[in-house]
Design a protein around this motif. Structure first.
Motif, mmCIF file in Angstrom:
data_model
loop_
_atom_site.group_PDB
_atom_site.id
_atom_site.type_symbol
_atom_site.label_atom_id
_atom_site.label_comp_id
_atom_site.label_asym_id
_atom_site.label_seq_id
_atom_site.Cartn_x
_atom_site.Cartn_y
_atom_site.Cartn_z
ATOM 1 N N VAL A 1 -3.678 11.471 -2.436
ATOM 2 C CA VAL A 1 -3.866 12.385 -3.556
ATOM 3 C C VAL A 1 -4.617 11.647 -4.653
ATOM 4 O O VAL A 1 -4.144 10.612 -5.148
ATOM 5 N N GLN A 2 -5.765 12.187 -5.023
ATOM 6 C CA GLN A 2 -6.547 11.632 -6.121
ATOM 7 C C GLN A 2 -6.053 12.259 -7.419
ATOM 8 O O GLN A 2 -6.090 13.475 -7.571
ATOM 9 N N ARG A 3 -5.583 11.448 -8.346
ATOM 10 C CA ARG A 3 -5.064 11.957 -9.616
ATOM 11 C C ARG A 3 -6.176 12.039 -10.658
ATOM 12 O O ARG A 3 -7.206 11.374 -10.536
ATOM 13 N N THR A 4 -5.938 12.815 -11.683
ATOM 14 C CA THR A 4 -6.954 13.006 -12.728
ATOM 15 C C THR A 4 -7.197 11.750 -13.548
ATOM 16 O O THR A 4 -8.261 11.601 -14.140
ATOM 17 N N ASP A 5 -6.224 10.837 -13.572
ATOM 18 C CA ASP A 5 -6.395 9.601 -14.341
ATOM 19 C C ASP A 5 -7.155 8.526 -13.567
ATOM 20 O O ASP A 5 -7.285 7.397 -14.025
ATOM 21 N N GLY A 6 -7.651 8.868 -12.362
ATOM 22 C CA GLY A 6 -8.410 7.915 -11.560
ATOM 23 C C GLY A 6 -7.573 7.157 -10.546
ATOM 24 O O GLY A 6 -8.110 6.441 -9.711
ATOM 25 N N HIS A 7 -6.273 7.291 -10.633
ATOM 26 C CA HIS A 7 -5.393 6.614 -9.684
ATOM 27 C C HIS A 7 -5.283 7.435 -8.400
ATOM 28 O O HIS A 7 -5.491 8.644 -8.394
ATOM 29 N N THR A 8 -4.945 6.739 -7.323
ATOM 30 C CA THR A 8 -4.781 7.382 -6.019
ATOM 31 C C THR A 8 -3.377 7.107 -5.508
ATOM 32 O O THR A 8 -2.929 5.965 -5.503
ATOM 33 N N LEU A 9 -2.698 8.159 -5.075
ATOM 34 C CA LEU A 9 -1.364 8.035 -4.502
ATOM 35 C C LEU A 9 -1.470 8.212 -2.995
ATOM 36 O O LEU A 9 -1.954 9.233 -2.519
ATOM 37 N N ARG A 10 -1.056 7.198 -2.245
ATOM 38 C CA ARG A 10 -1.100 7.249 -0.780
ATOM 39 C C ARG A 10 0.321 7.169 -0.246
ATOM 40 O O ARG A 10 1.110 6.329 -0.684
ATOM 41 N N THR A 11 0.621 8.037 0.725
ATOM 42 C CA THR A 11 1.979 8.128 1.267
ATOM 43 C C THR A 11 1.967 7.938 2.775
ATOM 44 O O THR A 11 1.195 8.585 3.475
ATOM 45 N N TRP A 12 2.837 7.041 3.243
ATOM 46 C CA TRP A 12 3.054 6.824 4.673
ATOM 47 C C TRP A 12 4.420 7.407 5.011
ATOM 48 O O TRP A 12 5.387 7.202 4.284
ATOM 49 N N CYS A 13 4.504 8.116 6.122
ATOM 50 C CA CYS A 13 5.757 8.741 6.562
ATOM 51 C C CYS A 13 5.974 8.480 8.043
ATOM 52 O O CYS A 13 5.026 8.250 8.778
ATOM 53 N N ASP A 14 7.213 8.562 8.459
ATOM 54 C CA ASP A 14 7.501 8.532 9.886
ATOM 55 C C ASP A 14 8.416 9.701 10.228
ATOM 56 O O ASP A 14 9.025 10.295 9.347
ATOM 57 N N PRO A 15 8.490 10.052 11.497
ATOM 58 C CA PRO A 15 9.309 11.195 11.904
ATOM 59 C C PRO A 15 10.802 11.001 11.635
ATOM 60 O O PRO A 15 11.543 11.967 11.553
ATOM 61 N N GLY A 16 11.249 9.760 11.479
ATOM 62 C CA GLY A 16 12.662 9.496 11.247
ATOM 63 C C GLY A 16 13.115 9.724 9.817
ATOM 64 O O GLY A 16 14.278 9.564 9.501
ATOM 65 N N GLY A 17 12.180 10.073 8.923
ATOM 66 C CA GLY A 17 12.564 10.366 7.554
ATOM 67 C C GLY A 17 12.196 9.301 6.540
ATOM 68 O O GLY A 17 12.346 9.505 5.342
ATOM 69 N N TYR A 18 11.703 8.147 6.979
ATOM 70 C CA TYR A 18 11.302 7.104 6.029
ATOM 71 C C TYR A 18 9.926 7.429 5.470
ATOM 72 O O TYR A 18 9.021 7.834 6.203
ATOM 73 N N SER A 19 9.754 7.264 4.161
ATOM 74 C CA SER A 19 8.436 7.430 3.551
ATOM 75 C C SER A 19 8.309 6.504 2.356
ATOM 76 O O SER A 19 9.302 6.157 1.709
ATOM 77 N N ILE A 20 7.071 6.104 2.094
ATOM 78 C CA ILE A 20 6.784 5.263 0.937
ATOM 79 C C ILE A 20 5.451 5.712 0.355
ATOM 80 O O ILE A 20 4.500 5.988 1.086
ATOM 81 N N SER A 21 5.423 5.825 -0.972
ATOM 82 C CA SER A 21 4.209 6.214 -1.688
ATOM 83 C C SER A 21 3.802 5.070 -2.595
ATOM 84 O O SER A 21 4.618 4.587 -3.398
ATOM 85 N N LEU A 22 2.564 4.639 -2.459
ATOM 86 C CA LEU A 22 2.034 3.554 -3.269
ATOM 87 C C LEU A 22 0.921 4.082 -4.156
ATOM 88 O O LEU A 22 0.093 4.882 -3.723
ATOM 89 N N LEU A 23 0.888 3.596 -5.389
ATOM 90 C CA LEU A 23 -0.119 4.014 -6.357
ATOM 91 C C LEU A 23 -1.204 2.947 -6.444
ATOM 92 O O LEU A 23 -0.893 1.752 -6.541
ATOM 93 N N PHE A 24 -2.468 3.387 -6.399
ATOM 94 C CA PHE A 24 -3.608 2.478 -6.453
ATOM 95 C C PHE A 24 -4.491 2.837 -7.645
ATOM 96 O O PHE A 24 -4.612 4.007 -8.001
ATOM 97 N N ASP A 25 -5.121 1.816 -8.228
ATOM 98 C CA ASP A 25 -6.044 2.086 -9.327
ATOM 99 C C ASP A 25 -7.425 2.443 -8.780
ATOM 100 O O ASP A 25 -7.602 2.575 -7.564
ATOM 101 N N ASP A 26 -8.399 2.564 -9.667
ATOM 102 C CA ASP A 26 -9.741 2.984 -9.246
ATOM 103 C C ASP A 26 -10.486 1.912 -8.455
ATOM 104 O O ASP A 26 -11.503 2.193 -7.838
ATOM 105 N N ARG A 27 -9.971 0.681 -8.437
ATOM 106 C CA ARG A 27 -10.567 -0.404 -7.628
ATOM 107 C C ARG A 27 -9.796 -0.636 -6.333
ATOM 108 O O ARG A 27 -10.011 -1.624 -5.653
ATOM 109 N N ASP A 28 -8.869 0.267 -6.011
ATOM 110 C CA ASP A 28 -8.013 0.200 -4.819
ATOM 111 C C ASP A 28 -7.056 -0.984 -4.823
ATOM 112 O O ASP A 28 -6.686 -1.504 -3.774
#
Length: 96
Positions: A59-86
């Protein structure tokens, strides 16, 4: 009739094996994530190599940051926030 019951049993066993494999994969994702003690300051490429899988959502946010989410079928997920330089700014959310 006996052949028909054999196919039903085979389908049931295949479904059970697939469910076990998916559950095992989920633990593997969480284990690979936990191998990185610190996310902040790492590049997206470094995290991608450690995780070994593309994020399910980006998800590209309006402030230039990017939110990336990894999920698995077992219910675990993690979302990491990245700046405009990744560069990772840290964990936004984690479940599981």
């Amino acid at each position: 009739m006996l052949l028909y019951l054999g196919w039903i049993a085979a389908a049931f066993m295949a479904g059970f094996a697939l469910a076990r494999q998916m559950k095992r994969h989920g633990r593997t994702l969480q284990r690979r994530i936990s191998c990185l003690p610190v996310f902040r300051g790492k590049t997206y490429g470094e995290i991608l190599r450690a995780v070994g899988a593309d994020p399910q959502t980006t998800v590209q946010r309006t402030d230039g940051h990017t939110l990336r989410t990894w999920c698995d079928p077992g219910g675990y997920s993690i979302s990491l926030l990245f700046d405009d330089r990744d560069l990772c700014l840290g964990v936004e959310e984690e479940h599981g």
